[in-house]
Design a protein around this motif. Structure first.
Motif, PDB file in Angstrom:
ATOM      1  N   GLY A  55       0.829  -1.415   0.376  1.00 36.40           N
ATOM      2  CA  GLY A  55       0.175  -0.313   0.040  1.00 36.40           C
ATOM      3  C   GLY A  55       0.537   1.157   0.019  1.00 36.40           C
ATOM      4  O   GLY A  55       0.304   2.242  -0.145  1.00 36.40           O
ATOM      5  N   GLY A  56       2.024   1.309   0.586  1.00 35.50           N
ATOM      6  CA  GLY A  56       2.525   2.085   0.344  1.00 35.50           C
ATOM      7  C   GLY A  56       2.961   2.303  -1.244  1.00 35.50           C
ATOM      8  O   GLY A  56       2.982   2.336  -2.111  1.00 35.50           O
ATOM      9  N   ASP A  57       3.288   4.231  -1.042  1.00 35.60           N
ATOM     10  CA  ASP A  57       2.254   5.243  -2.265  1.00 35.60           C
ATOM     11  C   ASP A  57       3.455   6.473  -1.926  1.00 35.60           C
ATOM     12  O   ASP A  57       3.521   6.750  -1.254  1.00 35.60           O
ATOM     13  N   LEU A  58       3.628   7.088  -2.842  1.00 42.33           N
ATOM     14  CA  LEU A  58       3.795   8.552  -2.889  1.00 42.33           C
ATOM     15  C   LEU A  58       2.497   9.788  -3.326  1.00 42.33           C
ATOM     16  O   LEU A  58       1.856   9.530  -4.550  1.00 42.33           O
ATOM     17  N   VAL A  59       1.968  10.041  -2.724  1.00 44.22           N
ATOM     18  CA  VAL A  59       0.846  10.801  -2.859  1.00 44.22           C
ATOM     19  C   VAL A  59       0.936  12.484  -2.477  1.00 44.22           C
ATOM     20  O   VAL A  59       2.041  12.809  -1.424  1.00 44.22           O
ATOM     21  N   GLN A  60       0.347  13.370  -2.737  1.00 47.03           N
ATOM     22  CA  GLN A  60       0.421  14.570  -2.388  1.00 47.03           C
ATOM     23  C   GLN A  60       0.075  15.291  -0.360  1.00 47.03           C
ATOM     24  O   GLN A  60      -1.149  14.472  -0.201  1.00 47.03           O
ATOM     25  N   PRO A  61       0.210  16.588  -0.074  1.00 44.71           N
ATOM     26  CA  PRO A  61      -0.179  16.578   0.881  1.00 44.71           C
ATOM     27  C   PRO A  61      -1.850  16.348   1.232  1.00 44.71           C
ATOM     28  O   PRO A  61      -2.113  17.120   0.194  1.00 44.71           O
ATOM     29  N   GLY A  62      -2.499  16.077   2.197  1.00 42.10           N
ATOM     30  CA  GLY A  62      -3.736  16.194   1.899  1.00 42.10           C
ATOM     31  C   GLY A  62      -4.757  14.765   2.114  1.00 42.10           C
ATOM     32  O   GLY A  62      -5.741  14.880   1.915  1.00 42.10           O
ATOM     33  N   GLY A  63      -3.762  13.840   0.738  1.00 42.30           N
ATOM     34  CA  GLY A  63      -4.026  13.081   0.713  1.00 42.30           C
ATOM     35  C   GLY A  63      -5.034  11.819   1.213  1.00 42.30           C
ATOM     36  O   GLY A  63      -4.193  11.535   2.939  1.00 42.30           O
ATOM     37  N   SER A  64      -4.535  10.513   1.133  1.00 46.90           N
ATOM     38  CA  SER A  64      -4.771   9.617   1.913  1.00 46.90           C
ATOM     39  C   SER A  64      -3.798   8.363   1.683  1.00 46.90           C
ATOM     40  O   SER A  64      -4.337   7.857   0.244  1.00 46.90           O
ATOM     41  N   LEU A  65      -3.524   6.790   2.257  1.00 43.95           N
ATOM     42  CA  LEU A  65      -3.403   5.881   2.001  1.00 43.95           C
ATOM     43  C   LEU A  65      -3.947   4.713   2.655  1.00 43.95           C
ATOM     44  O   LEU A  65      -3.910   5.281   3.829  1.00 43.95           O
ATOM     45  N   ARG A  66      -4.086   3.906   2.712  1.00 46.32           N
ATOM     46  CA  ARG A  66      -4.473   2.611   3.279  1.00 46.32           C
ATOM     47  C   ARG A  66      -3.353   1.348   3.593  1.00 46.32           C
ATOM     48  O   ARG A  66      -2.924   0.863   1.959  1.00 46.32           O
ATOM     49  N   LEU A  67      -2.380   1.165   4.692  1.00 50.42           N
ATOM     50  CA  LEU A  67      -1.962  -0.009   4.235  1.00 50.42           C
ATOM     51  C   LEU A  67      -2.251  -0.464   4.478  1.00 50.42           C
ATOM     52  O   LEU A  67      -3.271  -1.206   5.542  1.00 50.42           O
ATOM     53  N   SER A  68      -1.561  -2.083   4.510  1.00 59.03           N
ATOM     54  CA  SER A  68      -1.722  -3.109   4.745  1.00 59.03           C
ATOM     55  C   SER A  68      -0.489  -4.305   4.981  1.00 59.03           C
ATOM     56  O   SER A  68       0.441  -3.978   4.083  1.00 59.03           O
ATOM     57  N   ASP A  78      -8.095  -7.942  10.644  1.00 56.17           N
ATOM     58  CA  ASP A  78      -9.397  -9.025   9.875  1.00 56.17           C
ATOM     59  C   ASP A  78      -8.618 -10.206  11.115  1.00 56.17           C
ATOM     60  O   ASP A  78      -7.541 -10.621  10.143  1.00 56.17           O
ATOM     61  N   ASN A  79      -8.847 -10.756  12.092  1.00 59.13           N
ATOM     62  CA  ASN A  79      -8.074 -11.772  12.566  1.00 59.13           C
ATOM     63  C   ASN A  79      -8.299 -13.378  12.177  1.00 59.13           C
ATOM     64  O   ASN A  79      -7.782 -13.984  11.808  1.00 59.13           O
ATOM     65  N   ALA A  80      -9.793 -13.175  11.073  1.00 59.60           N
ATOM     66  CA  ALA A  80     -10.283 -14.304  10.229  1.00 59.60           C
ATOM     67  C   ALA A  80      -8.723 -14.223   8.918  1.00 59.60           C
ATOM     68  O   ALA A  80      -8.314 -15.567   8.595  1.00 59.60           O
ATOM     69  N   LYS A  81      -8.310 -13.385   8.552  1.00 58.87           N
ATOM     70  CA  LYS A  81      -7.436 -13.051   7.052  1.00 58.87           C
ATOM     71  C   LYS A  81      -6.632 -12.758   7.583  1.00 58.87           C
ATOM     72  O   LYS A  81      -4.959 -12.930   7.111  1.00 58.87           O
ATOM     73  N   ASN A  82      -6.143 -12.819   9.640  1.00 56.73           N
ATOM     74  CA  ASN A  82      -4.593 -12.175   9.227  1.00 56.73           C
ATOM     75  C   ASN A  82      -3.686 -11.268   9.133  1.00 56.73           C
ATOM     76  O   ASN A  82      -2.541 -11.303   8.934  1.00 56.73           O
ATOM     77  N   THR A  83      -4.532  -9.954   8.929  1.00 61.58           N
ATOM     78  CA  THR A  83      -4.505  -8.924   8.286  1.00 61.58           C
ATOM     79  C   THR A  83      -4.588  -7.968   9.754  1.00 61.58           C
ATOM     80  O   THR A  83      -5.734  -7.106  10.282  1.00 61.58           O
ATOM     81  N   VAL A  84      -3.777  -6.833   9.772  1.00 62.22           N
ATOM     82  CA  VAL A  84      -4.151  -5.475  10.074  1.00 62.22           C
ATOM     83  C   VAL A  84      -3.730  -4.449   9.240  1.00 62.22           C
ATOM     84  O   VAL A  84      -3.059  -4.382   7.888  1.00 62.22           O
ATOM     85  N   TYR A  85      -4.380  -3.727   9.227  1.00 60.08           N
ATOM     86  CA  TYR A  85      -4.306  -1.944   8.757  1.00 60.08           C
ATOM     87  C   TYR A  85      -4.387  -0.884   9.132  1.00 60.08           C
ATOM     88  O   TYR A  85      -4.315  -0.704  10.096  1.00 60.08           O
ATOM     89  N   GLN A 100       9.206  -6.693   6.408  1.00 64.66           N
ATOM     90  CA  GLN A 100      10.320  -5.555   5.246  1.00 64.66           C
ATOM     91  C   GLN A 100      10.037  -4.037   5.481  1.00 64.66           C
ATOM     92  O   GLN A 100      10.708  -2.947   4.980  1.00 64.66           O
ATOM     93  N   GLY A 101       8.675  -3.513   5.862  1.00 62.85           N
ATOM     94  CA  GLY A 101       8.358  -2.107   5.342  1.00 62.85           C
ATOM     95  C   GLY A 101       7.730  -1.717   4.001  1.00 62.85           C
ATOM     96  O   GLY A 101       8.148  -2.315   2.827  1.00 62.85           O
ATOM     97  N   THR A 102       7.326  -0.845   3.934  1.00 64.41           N
ATOM     98  CA  THR A 102       7.154  -0.162   2.374  1.00 64.41           C
ATOM     99  C   THR A 102       7.305   1.063   3.185  1.00 64.41           C
ATOM    100  O   THR A 102       6.208   1.636   3.221  1.00 64.41           O
ATOM    101  N   GLN A 103       7.827   1.782   1.682  1.00 67.41           N
ATOM    102  CA  GLN A 103       7.769   3.147   1.488  1.00 67.41           C
ATOM    103  C   GLN A 103       6.293   3.990   1.228  1.00 67.41           C
ATOM    104  O   GLN A 103       5.645   4.003   0.179  1.00 67.41           O
ATOM    105  N   VAL A 104       6.338   5.499   2.414  1.00 70.12           N
ATOM    106  CA  VAL A 104       5.149   6.237   2.265  1.00 70.12           C
ATOM    107  C   VAL A 104       5.969   7.527   1.958  1.00 70.12           C
ATOM    108  O   VAL A 104       6.552   7.510   2.808  1.00 70.12           O
ATOM    109  N   THR A 105       5.819   8.111   1.318  1.00 67.81           N
ATOM    110  CA  THR A 105       6.294   9.770   0.041  1.00 67.81           C
ATOM    111  C   THR A 105       5.123  10.712   0.166  1.00 67.81           C
ATOM    112  O   THR A 105       4.293  10.634  -0.641  1.00 67.81           O
ATOM    113  N   ILE A 106       5.302  11.789   1.237  1.00 68.16           N
ATOM    114  CA  ILE A 106       4.392  12.776   0.820  1.00 68.16           C
ATOM    115  C   ILE A 106       4.822  13.761   0.730  1.00 68.16           C
ATOM    116  O   ILE A 106       5.801  14.740   1.400  1.00 68.16           O
ATOM    117  N   ALA A 107       4.440  13.856  -0.476  1.00 67.66           N
ATOM    118  CA  ALA A 107       5.407  15.687  -0.989  1.00 67.66           C
ATOM    119  C   ALA A 107       4.279  16.547  -2.633  1.00 67.66           C
ATOM    120  O   ALA A 107       3.566  15.261  -3.336  1.00 67.66           O
TER     121      ALA A 107
END
Length: 116
Positions: A8-21, A72-79, A108-115
């Motif tokens: 889910g990591g990405d490059l987005v502009q200030p004020g934007g939104s992202l969802r990490l999984s 989501d415990n059934a999917k062993n996933t955190v958001y 291992q990490g995911t890069q989030v860049t706000i610029a």
């Protein structure tokens, strides 16, 4: 071997939104707490948010009101839903999972860049 995979990591502009999984694979036992940390260049890794198996949450002051952690415990996933993003949110975001009768694991990490 337990493995955590973030996405889910990405490059987005200030004020934007992202969802990490973050999905946890090959965990034989149940997962206790899960969460997110982040690390900016030249800085130490810092706590962003945590969530227990029952759903209790905790957030860093810098993200309260903007970020929401869920699982989501059934999917062993955190958001991590991130809204109203700021340049200072730029970092590598890491998820973790505390596996019962085992130990904690890091992704291992995911890069989030706000610029602009």
């Amino acid at each position: 071997q337990v493995q955590l995979v973030e996405s889910g990591g990405d490059l987005v502009q200030p004020g934007g939104s992202l969802r990490l999984s973050c999905a946890v694979y090959r965990s034989i036992f149940s997962i206790n707490a899960m969460g997110w940390h982040r690390q900016a260049p030249g800085k130490q890794r810092e706590l962003v948010a945590t969530i227990t198996r029952s759903g209790s949450t905790d957030y860093a002051d810098s993200v309260k009101g903007r970020f929401t952690i869920s699982r989501d415990n059934a999917k062993n996933t955190v958001y991590l839903q991130m809204n109203s993003l700021k340049p200072e949110d730029t970092a590598v975001y890491y998820c973790y999972a505390d596996v019962a009768w085992d130990r904690g694991y890091w992704g291992q990490g995911t890069q989030v860049t706000i610029a602009s």
